[in-house]
Design an enzyme around this catalytic site. Structure first.
Site, short mmCIF file in Angstrom:
data_model
loop_
_atom_site.label_atom_id
_atom_site.label_comp_id
_atom_site.label_asym_id
_atom_site.label_seq_id
_atom_site.Cartn_x
_atom_site.Cartn_y
_atom_site.Cartn_z
N LYS A 10 0.83 -1.20 0.00
CA LYS A 10 0.00 0.00 0.00
C LYS A 10 0.87 1.27 0.00
O LYS A 10 2.10 1.18 0.22
CB LYS A 10 -0.92 -0.04 1.23
CG LYS A 10 -1.96 -1.18 1.16
CD LYS A 10 -2.82 -1.21 2.42
CE LYS A 10 -3.92 -2.24 2.32
NZ LYS A 10 -4.75 -2.29 3.55
N TYR A 50 -12.16 -2.67 -3.51
CA TYR A 50 -12.68 -2.83 -2.16
C TYR A 50 -14.21 -2.87 -2.12
O TYR A 50 -14.81 -2.52 -1.10
CB TYR A 50 -12.15 -1.70 -1.26
CG TYR A 50 -10.75 -1.95 -0.72
CD1 TYR A 50 -10.44 -3.11 0.00
CD2 TYR A 50 -9.73 -1.03 -0.92
CE1 TYR A 50 -9.16 -3.34 0.50
CE2 TYR A 50 -8.44 -1.25 -0.41
CZ TYR A 50 -8.17 -2.42 0.30
OH TYR A 50 -6.91 -2.65 0.81
N THR A 92 -5.24 -7.82 10.49
CA THR A 92 -5.58 -6.52 9.87
C THR A 92 -5.06 -5.35 10.69
O THR A 92 -4.48 -4.40 10.17
CB THR A 92 -7.11 -6.42 9.72
OG1 THR A 92 -7.56 -7.52 8.92
CG2 THR A 92 -7.51 -5.11 9.06
N ARG A 103 2.87 -6.91 9.04
CA ARG A 103 2.20 -5.84 9.80
C ARG A 103 2.71 -5.76 11.24
O ARG A 103 2.86 -4.68 11.79
CB ARG A 103 0.68 -6.06 9.77
CG ARG A 103 0.05 -5.74 8.41
CD ARG A 103 -1.38 -6.24 8.33
NE ARG A 103 -2.07 -5.84 7.12
CZ ARG A 103 -3.20 -6.38 6.69
NH1 ARG A 103 -3.78 -7.35 7.39
NH2 ARG A 103 -3.78 -5.95 5.59
N ASN A 123 -1.87 -0.13 7.19
CA ASN A 123 -1.31 -1.41 7.61
C ASN A 123 -0.45 -2.05 6.53
O ASN A 123 -0.30 -3.25 6.47
CB ASN A 123 -2.43 -2.34 8.07
CG ASN A 123 -3.48 -2.54 7.02
OD1 ASN A 123 -3.35 -2.04 5.90
ND2 ASN A 123 -4.53 -3.29 7.34
N HIS A 126 -1.83 -5.44 1.44
CA HIS A 126 -3.08 -6.17 1.22
C HIS A 126 -2.73 -7.56 0.73
O HIS A 126 -1.78 -7.73 -0.04
CB HIS A 126 -3.92 -5.45 0.15
CG HIS A 126 -5.01 -6.30 -0.43
ND1 HIS A 126 -6.25 -6.38 0.17
CD2 HIS A 126 -5.05 -7.12 -1.50
CE1 HIS A 126 -7.00 -7.21 -0.54
NE2 HIS A 126 -6.30 -7.67 -1.56
N GLU A 137 -9.57 -10.46 -7.85
CA GLU A 137 -8.61 -9.35 -7.75
C GLU A 137 -7.51 -9.47 -8.80
O GLU A 137 -7.11 -8.47 -9.39
CB GLU A 137 -8.00 -9.32 -6.34
CG GLU A 137 -9.01 -8.89 -5.28
CD GLU A 137 -8.45 -8.93 -3.86
OE1 GLU A 137 -9.18 -8.54 -2.94
OE2 GLU A 137 -7.30 -9.36 -3.66
O1 CDP Z 1 -6.74 -6.08 4.67
P1 CDP Z 1 -7.52 -7.13 5.42
O2 CDP Z 1 -8.11 -8.18 4.53
O3 CDP Z 1 -6.71 -7.71 6.55
O4 CDP Z 1 -8.73 -6.36 6.15
P2 CDP Z 1 -10.19 -5.99 5.63
O5 CDP Z 1 -11.13 -6.24 6.74
O6 CDP Z 1 -10.46 -6.64 4.32
O7 CDP Z 1 -10.12 -4.41 5.43
C1 CDP Z 1 -9.52 -3.83 4.31
C2 CDP Z 1 -8.67 -2.66 4.72
O8 CDP Z 1 -9.52 -1.63 5.24
C3 CDP Z 1 -7.71 -2.93 5.88
O9 CDP Z 1 -6.52 -3.57 5.45
C4 CDP Z 1 -7.46 -1.53 6.40
O10 CDP Z 1 -6.50 -0.83 5.61
C5 CDP Z 1 -8.83 -0.88 6.21
N1 CDP Z 1 -9.63 -0.84 7.46
C6 CDP Z 1 -9.82 0.38 8.10
O11 CDP Z 1 -9.32 1.41 7.65
N2 CDP Z 1 -10.56 0.42 9.26
C7 CDP Z 1 -11.12 -0.69 9.78
N3 CDP Z 1 -11.84 -0.62 10.90
C8 CDP Z 1 -10.94 -1.92 9.14
C9 CDP Z 1 -10.20 -1.97 7.96
MG MG Z 2 -9.63 -8.11 3.13
#
Ligand code: CDP
Ligand code: MG
Length: 159
Positions: A10, A50, A92, A103, A123, A126, A137
């Site tokens: 990212k 997303y 995450t 991370r 974080n 992805h 994707e």
């Molecule tokens: O990236 P990952 O699959 O681990 O998490 P996700 O639940 O698919 O969420 C996508 C992305 O949204 C995360 O990697 C974070 O960058 C962001 N996010 C956020 O800004 N605030 C949250 N409460 C949860 C996710």
């Molecule tokens: Mg995800």
């Protein structure tokens, strides 16, 4: 069992100069990089990537975050590639991500802190969450001709 997954460094990871470190971790496991590019995506593309999070309260901030600079996207191939990539990436929320994960080693904030600040959770990386997500994707990010088949030295010991 041989599958592909999409990984994205990212904008925070690119700006922090972590592209090489992150790639190294994937290469070290023997996962094969089959496609790679640097792109500065626009909001429309980010919303498509997303789309599963469209209704989430953090959606707008997430789109802003992922479009604030260029990213490096790469597709990896190997045994349980989706699950293996997620293990390398960690939880995450970096504050919950185990040491040893990307991370966990290179970030420490929490999603709660980011949302309190009205920011997307930085974080670093992805990785596709499921085989279906990975297939969708990879189709979104790469054209057929941008994905390559070749043999790595690891394969002698894996396949
Ligand atoms: O990236 P990952 O699959 O681990 O998490 P996700 O639940 O698919 O969420 C996508 C992305 O949204 C995360 O990697 C974070 O960058 C962001 N996010 C956020 O800004 N605030 C949250 N409460 C949860 C996710
Ligand atoms: Mg995800």
């Amino acid at each position: 069992m041989i599958e592909r997954s999409l990984v994205i460094v990212k904008p925070d990871g690119v700006e922090r100069g972590l592209v090489g470190e992150i790639l190294r971790r994937f290469e070290n496991t023997g996962l094969k990089i089959v496609g790679m590019k640097m792109v500065w995506i626009d909001s429309k593309f980010a919303e498509e990537h997303y789309k599963a999070h469209k209704s989430k309260p953090f959606f707008r901030e997430l789109v802003e975050f992922i479009t604030e600079g260029p990213v490096v996207a790469f597709a990896v191939e190997g045994v349980h590639a989706v699950e293996n990539a997620r293990r390398l990436v960690g939880s995450t929320s970096p504050h919950e991500a185990a040491p040893g994960t990307i991370r966990g080693d290179f970030a420490h904030l929490s999603m709660a802190y980011a949302s309190k600040k009205g920011l997307g959770g930085k974080n670093l990386i992805h990785a596709s969450g499921s085989k279906k997500e990975a297939d969708d994707e990879i189709k979104l990010w790469f054209k057929k001709g941008e994905l390559h088949s070749y043999t790595t030295v690891h394969e002698k010991h894996v396949f």
